[in-house]
Design a protein around this motif. Structure first.
Motif, PDB file in Angstrom:
ATOM      1  N   GLU A 177       0.318  -0.330  -7.940  1.00  0.00           N
ATOM      2  CA  GLU A 177       0.505  -1.550  -8.312  1.00  0.00           C
ATOM      3  C   GLU A 177       0.013  -2.538  -7.215  1.00  0.00           C
ATOM      4  OE1 GLU A 177       4.411  -2.925  -9.957  1.00  0.00           O
ATOM      5  OE2 GLU A 177       4.849  -0.811 -10.036  1.00  0.00           O
ATOM      6  N   LEU A 178       0.611  -1.931  -6.133  1.00  0.00           N
ATOM      7  CA  LEU A 178      -0.262  -2.763  -4.696  1.00  0.00           C
ATOM      8  C   LEU A 178      -1.911  -2.675  -4.820  1.00  0.00           C
ATOM      9  CD1 LEU A 178       2.364  -1.712  -2.135  1.00  0.00           C
ATOM     10  CD2 LEU A 178       2.072  -3.934  -2.868  1.00  0.00           C
ATOM     11  N   ALA A 179      -2.328  -1.548  -5.068  1.00  0.00           N
ATOM     12  CA  ALA A 179      -3.830  -1.240  -5.189  1.00  0.00           C
ATOM     13  C   ALA A 179      -4.343  -2.390  -6.197  1.00  0.00           C
ATOM     14  CB  ALA A 179      -4.077   0.209  -5.515  1.00  0.00           C
ATOM     15  N   VAL A 198      -5.497   9.911  -5.302  1.00  0.00           N
ATOM     16  CA  VAL A 198      -6.741   9.645  -6.096  1.00  0.00           C
ATOM     17  C   VAL A 198      -8.146   9.389  -5.604  1.00  0.00           C
ATOM     18  CG1 VAL A 198      -7.210   8.043  -8.272  1.00  0.00           C
ATOM     19  CG2 VAL A 198      -4.977   8.998  -8.135  1.00  0.00           C
ATOM     20  N   SER A 199      -8.066   8.538  -4.602  1.00  0.00           N
ATOM     21  CA  SER A 199      -9.370   8.261  -3.954  1.00  0.00           C
ATOM     22  C   SER A 199      -9.991   9.283  -3.125  1.00  0.00           C
ATOM     23  CB  SER A 199      -9.212   6.613  -2.989  1.00  0.00           C
ATOM     24  OG  SER A 199      -8.122   7.298  -1.943  1.00  0.00           O
ATOM     25  N   GLU A 200      -9.048  10.141  -3.050  1.00  0.00           N
ATOM     26  CA  GLU A 200      -9.572  11.381  -1.897  1.00  0.00           C
ATOM     27  C   GLU A 200      -9.921  10.941  -0.663  1.00  0.00           C
ATOM     28  OE1 GLU A 200     -11.670  14.888  -4.433  1.00  0.00           O
ATOM     29  OE2 GLU A 200     -12.478  12.794  -5.147  1.00  0.00           O
ATOM     30  N   THR A 201      -9.064  10.128  -0.028  1.00  0.00           N
ATOM     31  CA  THR A 201      -8.793   9.484   1.463  1.00  0.00           C
ATOM     32  C   THR A 201      -7.704   9.645   2.092  1.00  0.00           C
ATOM     33  OG1 THR A 201      -8.405   7.345   0.727  1.00  0.00           O
ATOM     34  CG2 THR A 201     -10.802   7.778   0.490  1.00  0.00           C
ATOM     35  N   ARG A 202      -7.398   9.128   3.146  1.00  0.00           N
ATOM     36  CA  ARG A 202      -6.212   9.140   4.016  1.00  0.00           C
ATOM     37  C   ARG A 202      -6.101   7.760   4.295  1.00  0.00           C
ATOM     38  NH1 ARG A 202      -5.843  12.654   0.661  1.00  0.00           N
ATOM     39  NH2 ARG A 202      -5.266  14.675   1.059  1.00  0.00           N
ATOM     40  N   ARG A 209      -8.199  -2.326   7.132  1.00  0.00           N
ATOM     41  CA  ARG A 209      -7.876  -2.991   6.009  1.00  0.00           C
ATOM     42  C   ARG A 209      -9.077  -2.902   4.875  1.00  0.00           C
ATOM     43  NH1 ARG A 209      -3.781  -7.030   5.695  1.00  0.00           N
ATOM     44  NH2 ARG A 209      -5.047  -8.315   4.138  1.00  0.00           N
ATOM     45  N   LYS A 210     -10.302  -2.919   5.313  1.00  0.00           N
ATOM     46  CA  LYS A 210     -11.279  -2.704   4.479  1.00  0.00           C
ATOM     47  C   LYS A 210     -11.291  -1.102   4.043  1.00  0.00           C
ATOM     48  CE  LYS A 210     -16.364  -2.981   4.246  1.00  0.00           C
ATOM     49  NZ  LYS A 210     -16.405  -1.683   3.673  1.00  0.00           N
ATOM     50  N   ALA A 211     -10.910  -0.169   4.858  1.00  0.00           N
ATOM     51  CA  ALA A 211     -10.917   1.200   4.234  1.00  0.00           C
ATOM     52  C   ALA A 211      -9.612   1.332   3.196  1.00  0.00           C
ATOM     53  CB  ALA A 211     -10.583   2.128   5.314  1.00  0.00           C
ATOM     54  N   GLN A 212      -8.828   0.545   3.466  1.00  0.00           N
ATOM     55  CA  GLN A 212      -7.823   0.605   2.303  1.00  0.00           C
ATOM     56  C   GLN A 212      -8.322   0.123   1.070  1.00  0.00           C
ATOM     57  OE1 GLN A 212      -3.612   0.146   2.513  1.00  0.00           O
ATOM     58  NE2 GLN A 212      -3.237   0.314   4.375  1.00  0.00           N
ATOM     59  N   GLU A 220     -10.168   0.184  -4.676  1.00  0.00           N
ATOM     60  CA  GLU A 220     -11.193   0.024  -5.617  1.00  0.00           C
ATOM     61  C   GLU A 220     -11.473   1.341  -6.337  1.00  0.00           C
ATOM     62  OE1 GLU A 220     -13.127  -2.629  -8.181  1.00  0.00           O
ATOM     63  OE2 GLU A 220     -11.744  -3.155  -6.460  1.00  0.00           O
ATOM     64  N   LEU A 221     -11.835   2.286  -5.763  1.00  0.00           N
ATOM     65  CA  LEU A 221     -12.051   3.590  -6.205  1.00  0.00           C
ATOM     66  C   LEU A 221     -10.965   4.054  -7.039  1.00  0.00           C
ATOM     67  CD1 LEU A 221     -14.086   5.953  -6.416  1.00  0.00           C
ATOM     68  CD2 LEU A 221     -13.159   6.886  -4.271  1.00  0.00           C
ATOM     69  N   THR A 222      -9.644   4.015  -6.653  1.00  0.00           N
ATOM     70  CA  THR A 222      -8.548   4.366  -7.477  1.00  0.00           C
ATOM     71  C   THR A 222      -8.449   3.768  -8.697  1.00  0.00           C
ATOM     72  OG1 THR A 222      -7.312   4.890  -5.477  1.00  0.00           O
ATOM     73  CG2 THR A 222      -6.031   4.546  -7.295  1.00  0.00           C
TER      74      THR A 222
END
Length: 380
Positions: free
Chosen positions: A277-279, A314-318, A347-350, A355-357
């Motif tokens: 929801e935050l994403a 989901v984004s395959e990031t950390r 912040r940009k990485a998140q 967006e990818l998620t």
């Protein structure tokens, strides 16, 4: 056509309501019996008993209620047998729902069973899918990487999209009005505090989250805190908020919560669906979670992934920092919150991961409730 539908917590109630609406759109004469909350009841469900009785999580939290839950399982399975539905649809809450499905299957071996939300076998206890296949025919998955795991265990499975990807989000005007209503300056950092939707979660996380926010406020004096909550814990949250030095603004009404999410600069949240929801609202976050010591120890030994935050998975990031178990402490959480609030690269990485998620969860596609309804009808 009748369906017996069971949900055990607010997120399941939301999924169930959307599925029911989708089924009604495709089959106008459909009827629903089962267990659910206010959203499912608004779609015509008469709940056998209050859904809040099932909102438990963790081994230690369930044990004191075990006998009561056993009685409710037997009661619910008997109601399924009496109803003779076209299908039993269970939504999340596997400790309760799958036991009901097993008991109902014993009474009627031909009963069609559908489970909405695949078990997190990618995170821990991979054998759960195989056990689930003994009582579940078809799975509605909300994460895109889950169908192969369910199919390998012997069930059919469709990815139907995650409801958060197509849900309405408030706009900039609503965000500005929210700040104005609550006397929050346009340039004041606004942090959401989201300690969970279960009483056990709120009881365990609230004091740690509050202490972390106090430390952050000491460094950022103009900080304001908003605490969105849900009906099952609202009284508990309001009682706690009255004692919190940070004096958060508690919001419960749906439109007000949507506006709060749109207005926020940052969030401190319990692990779970709320991270999505935050994403959807492009709110950078820090995740914290803990359980009773015995539950923490057992799950810690079984955990198969280095993150439990859905945005990361989901984004395959950390990209989203998380503090779990013993690491869920106010000091490190406050430092992470400050880093996310002040460091543009973080912040940009998140935001990129968010967006990818959303894209991978079905943003821009057909409503998940309708996709789920089509999948159910095809499966039966």
């Amino acid at each position: 056509m009748k369906f017996f539908v069971i949900a055990g917590e607010p997120s399941g109630d939301q999924l169930g309501a959307a599925l029911m609406a989708g089924l009604r759109e495709l089959c106008p004469e459909v009827e629903f019996i089962g267990i659910g909350g206010p959203q499912m009841q608004a779609q015509g469900l008469s709940s056998l008993f209050p859904m809040e009785e099932l909102s438990l999580m963790g081994l230690w939290e369930v044990l004191p209620k075990y006998r009561q839950l056993k009685r409710r399982i037997a009661q619910t399975a008997a109601a399924v047998a009496e109803t003779q539905p076209a299908a039993l649809i269970t939504i999340d809450s596997p400790d309760f729902c799958l036991r009901v499905a097993a008991a109902a299957r014993e009474a009627d071996a031909k009963l069609r069973t559908v489970h909405y939300v695949a078990p997190s076998v990618w995170a821990w206890r991979p054998g759960r899918a195989v056990k689930m296949a003994k009582v579940i025919d078809h799975v509605l998955a909300i994460l895109p990487f889950e169908p192969p795991l369910m199919q390998a265990a012997g069930m059919t499975c469709d990815f139907v999209g995650h409801p958060v990807a197509t849900a309405r989000v408030a706009g900039a005007d609503e965000a500005a009005l929210f700040r104005d209503r609550h006397g929050i300056a346009a340039d004041a950092p606004l942090v959401l505090c989201l300690p969970g939707s279960r009483k056990s979660e709120v009881g365990r996380l609230a004091s740690r989250f509050d202490e972390a926010l106090i430390r952050l406020r000491d460094r950022v004096p103009e900080l304001r805190v908003v605490l969105p909550t849900v009906p099952g814990v609202v009284h508990m949250v309001r009682d706690m908020a009255r004692r919190w030095p940070t004096a958060p603004i508690v919001v419960e009404e749906r439109d007000e919560k949507q506006a709060a999410f749109a207005a926020a600069d940052l969030a401190l949240a319990a692990s779970g669906t709320v991270s999505l929801e935050l994403a959807a609202n492009h709110v950078p976050m820090v995740i914290g979670y803990d359980m009773a010591p015995i539950s923490r120890m057992i799950i810690g030994m079984l955990l198969r992934t280095d993150t439990v935050t859905l945005v990361n998975l989901v984004s395959e990031t950390r990209a989203v920092p998380e503090f779990l178990g013993r690491e869920c402490q106010p000091g490190p959480i406050a430092e992470a919150l400050q880093a996310v609030l002040e460091e543009k690269i973080t912040r940009k990485a998140q935001l990129d991961a968010m967006e990818l998620t959303m894209d991978r969860l079905g943003k821009g596609g057909e409503a998940p409730g309708l996709r789920a309804a089509r999948s159910v009808l095809a499966a039966i």
